[in-house]
Scaffold this motif. Sequence first.
Motif, PDB file in Angstrom:
ATOM      1  N   TYR A   1     -10.435   6.127 -12.355  1.00 26.50           N
ATOM      2  CA  TYR A   1      -9.640   6.578 -11.207  1.00 26.50           C
ATOM      3  C   TYR A   1      -8.255   7.022 -11.689  1.00 26.50           C
ATOM      4  N   ARG A   2      -7.814   8.197 -11.230  1.00 22.54           N
ATOM      5  CA  ARG A   2      -6.482   8.719 -11.602  1.00 22.54           C
ATOM      6  C   ARG A   2      -5.644   8.855 -10.337  1.00 22.54           C
ATOM      7  N   GLN A   3      -4.625   8.023 -10.225  1.00 25.91           N
ATOM      8  CA  GLN A   3      -3.823   7.970  -9.002  1.00 25.91           C
ATOM      9  C   GLN A   3      -2.881   9.170  -8.860  1.00 25.91           C
ATOM     10  N   LYS A   4      -2.437   9.363  -7.623  1.00 27.95           N
ATOM     11  CA  LYS A   4      -1.586  10.516  -7.324  1.00 27.95           C
ATOM     12  C   LYS A   4      -0.169  10.123  -6.937  1.00 27.95           C
ATOM     13  N   TYR A   5       0.223   8.926  -7.277  1.00 25.74           N
ATOM     14  CA  TYR A   5       1.630   8.520  -7.086  1.00 25.74           C
ATOM     15  C   TYR A   5       1.956   7.452  -8.112  1.00 25.74           C
ATOM     16  N   CYS A   6       3.267   7.314  -8.355  1.00 27.08           N
ATOM     17  CA  CYS A   6       3.700   6.442  -9.442  1.00 27.08           C
ATOM     18  C   CYS A   6       3.264   5.001  -9.210  1.00 27.08           C
ATOM     19  N   GLY A   7       3.568   4.446  -8.018  1.00 22.67           N
ATOM     20  CA  GLY A   7       3.107   3.086  -7.773  1.00 22.67           C
ATOM     21  C   GLY A   7       3.793   2.364  -6.628  1.00 22.67           C
ATOM     22  N   CYS A   8       5.111   2.449  -6.536  1.00 23.69           N
ATOM     23  CA  CYS A   8       5.802   1.658  -5.501  1.00 23.69           C
ATOM     24  C   CYS A   8       5.685   2.336  -4.132  1.00 23.69           C
ATOM     25  N   ILE A   9       6.111   1.600  -3.119  1.00 25.35           N
ATOM     26  CA  ILE A   9       6.015   2.088  -1.742  1.00 25.35           C
ATOM     27  C   ILE A   9       6.809   3.383  -1.552  1.00 25.35           C
ATOM     28  N   TYR A  10       7.912   3.519  -2.266  1.00 20.03           N
ATOM     29  CA  TYR A  10       8.743   4.726  -2.125  1.00 20.03           C
ATOM     30  C   TYR A  10       8.059   5.930  -2.771  1.00 20.03           C
ATOM     31  N   SER A  11       7.449   5.674  -3.912  1.00 19.09           N
ATOM     32  CA  SER A  11       6.776   6.791  -4.575  1.00 19.09           C
ATOM     33  C   SER A  11       5.566   7.247  -3.762  1.00 19.09           C
ATOM     34  N   LEU A  12       4.963   6.325  -3.012  1.00 21.26           N
ATOM     35  CA  LEU A  12       3.872   6.726  -2.122  1.00 21.26           C
ATOM     36  C   LEU A  12       4.421   7.582  -0.983  1.00 21.26           C
ATOM     37  N   GLU A  13       5.545   7.141  -0.439  1.00 21.32           N
ATOM     38  CA  GLU A  13       6.182   7.912   0.642  1.00 21.32           C
ATOM     39  C   GLU A  13       6.551   9.321   0.176  1.00 21.32           C
ATOM     40  N   GLU A  14       7.003   9.419  -1.070  1.00 19.54           N
ATOM     41  CA  GLU A  14       7.501  10.694  -1.600  1.00 19.54           C
ATOM     42  C   GLU A  14       6.378  11.602  -2.111  1.00 19.54           C
ATOM     43  N   SER A  15       5.196  11.042  -2.275  1.00 17.18           N
ATOM     44  CA  SER A  15       4.115  11.822  -2.880  1.00 17.18           C
ATOM     45  C   SER A  15       3.654  12.959  -1.969  1.00 17.18           C
ATOM     46  N   GLU A  16       3.486  14.121  -2.554  1.00 20.28           N
ATOM     47  CA  GLU A  16       2.964  15.249  -1.767  1.00 20.28           C
ATOM     48  C   GLU A  16       1.506  14.999  -1.382  1.00 20.28           C
ATOM     49  N   TRP A  17       0.896  14.003  -2.024  1.00 23.64           N
ATOM     50  CA  TRP A  17      -0.506  13.674  -1.755  1.00 23.64           C
ATOM     51  C   TRP A  17      -0.630  12.496  -0.800  1.00 23.64           C
ATOM     52  N   LYS A  18       0.486  12.074  -0.203  1.00 27.25           N
ATOM     53  CA  LYS A  18       0.499  10.826   0.581  1.00 27.25           C
ATOM     54  C   LYS A  18      -0.661  10.717   1.581  1.00 27.25           C
ATOM     55  N   GLU A  19      -0.865  11.757   2.380  1.00 26.65           N
ATOM     56  CA  GLU A  19      -1.903  11.666   3.417  1.00 26.65           C
ATOM     57  C   GLU A  19      -3.285  11.484   2.802  1.00 26.65           C
ATOM     58  N   LYS A  20      -3.516  12.209   1.737  1.00 28.33           N
ATOM     59  CA  LYS A  20      -4.805  12.121   1.046  1.00 28.33           C
ATOM     60  C   LYS A  20      -4.996  10.724   0.428  1.00 28.33           C
ATOM     61  N   VAL A  21      -3.909  10.215  -0.146  1.00 25.28           N
ATOM     62  CA  VAL A  21      -3.975   8.889  -0.774  1.00 25.28           C
ATOM     63  C   VAL A  21      -4.293   7.829   0.281  1.00 25.28           C
ATOM     64  N   ILE A  22      -3.582   7.881   1.384  1.00 23.85           N
ATOM     65  CA  ILE A  22      -3.763   6.872   2.434  1.00 23.85           C
ATOM     66  C   ILE A  22      -5.163   6.970   3.053  1.00 23.85           C
ATOM     67  N   ALA A  23      -5.658   8.190   3.169  1.00 25.88           N
ATOM     68  CA  ALA A  23      -7.008   8.373   3.733  1.00 25.88           C
ATOM     69  C   ALA A  23      -8.067   7.694   2.861  1.00 25.88           C
ATOM     70  N   ASP A  24      -7.731   7.507   1.594  1.00 22.77           N
ATOM     71  CA  ASP A  24      -8.663   6.910   0.647  1.00 22.77           C
ATOM     72  C   ASP A  24      -8.584   5.372   0.633  1.00 22.77           C
ATOM     73  N   PHE A  25      -7.550   4.814   1.290  1.00 21.22           N
ATOM     74  CA  PHE A  25      -7.416   3.356   1.354  1.00 21.22           C
ATOM     75  C   PHE A  25      -8.407   2.797   2.380  1.00 21.22           C
ATOM     76  N   PRO A  26      -8.772   1.508   2.263  1.00 22.60           N
ATOM     77  CA  PRO A  26      -9.612   0.907   3.307  1.00 22.60           C
ATOM     78  C   PRO A  26      -8.841   0.891   4.629  1.00 22.60           C
ATOM     79  N   SER A  27      -9.564   0.849   5.742  1.00 20.51           N
ATOM     80  CA  SER A  27      -8.913   0.977   7.043  1.00 20.51           C
ATOM     81  C   SER A  27      -7.911  -0.148   7.311  1.00 20.51           C
ATOM     82  N   ASP A  28      -8.107  -1.325   6.689  1.00 23.54           N
ATOM     83  CA  ASP A  28      -7.189  -2.448   6.932  1.00 23.54           C
ATOM     84  C   ASP A  28      -6.131  -2.561   5.836  1.00 23.54           C
ATOM     85  N   TRP A  29      -5.812  -1.441   5.188  1.00 19.51           N
ATOM     86  CA  TRP A  29      -4.918  -1.534   4.025  1.00 19.51           C
ATOM     87  C   TRP A  29      -3.546  -2.084   4.367  1.00 19.51           C
TER      88      TRP A  29
END
Length: 194
Positions: free
Chosen positions: A162-190
Motif C-alpha cells: 500500500y502506498r499512501q497519499k499523505y505524509c501521516g498527521c491529521i494536518y497533512s491529511l487535511e492538506e492532501s489534494e487526495w483527502k476525499e479519496k483517502v477518506i473514502a478508503d477508510f472504514p465507515s467508523d474511522w
Amino acid sequence: MSASKFLLHACCAPCAEYPVSDLLSLGIQPDLLYFNPNIHPRFEFERRREQVAKLGEIQSLSCIYVDDFRMEDWLNHVWENQYRSRCEMCYDIRMEYVAAYAEEHGYDSFSTSLLVSPYQQHDFIREIAQRAAERHNVEFRYFDWRPHFREGQAMAREHGLYRQKYCGCIYSLEESEWKEKVIADFPSDWEVLR
Ligand code: SF4
C-alpha cells in the motif's frame, strides 16, 4: 567478534523499500523499527504498520513495532511551545525514540527511511537525527536516498504494498489534494477509531 547491529527506522513500507535494498547490498541486515506516533487516524497507523511487517517478511528482516499513537500532541499544538514547527516536533519525537531504542538494545548505528523522501525536510532530519545519536552514544548513518525515491516506489508496487497519499498527521491529511479519496478508503467508523 559479533556482527554490528543496525536499526532502520521505517516511517512506512514504500519509503523503506529502497533503503532496505541498499543496506542489504552493502552487507547490512537492518532490523526495522516502526515508531510513528504521528500517523492519523488509528486505522492508517495500523495499516502502515502491517505494510512494514509485510516488507519485513519479504526481505526476511526482524521488525519491531511500537504501539504509540499520539494524536494528542498534534491536536494540542505541542510544537508551539517547544519547536519551530510541527514537522520539527515530528522528526524529533521519532529520532529521539529510535536513538534511545538503539542505545538500549545494543545497536551500533541507526538510520531512517525518511531520508528517501523528496517531500520531507531532508537536512532538518539529518540534523535532528545526528543530535539524537550524540545524546545516546550511537552512530547515525546518513544516506541521501532521495535520487532513488521512484525506484523504491516501483519496488513497493511490485511487492503489492500500500502506498499512501499523505505524509501521516491529521494536518497533512487535511492538506492532501487526495483527502476525499483517502477518506473514502477508510472504514465507515474511522472517526471512532482515532
Ligand atoms: S507533515 Fe509529515 S513530517 Fe510534518 S508533522 Fe505531519 S506527519 Fe510529521
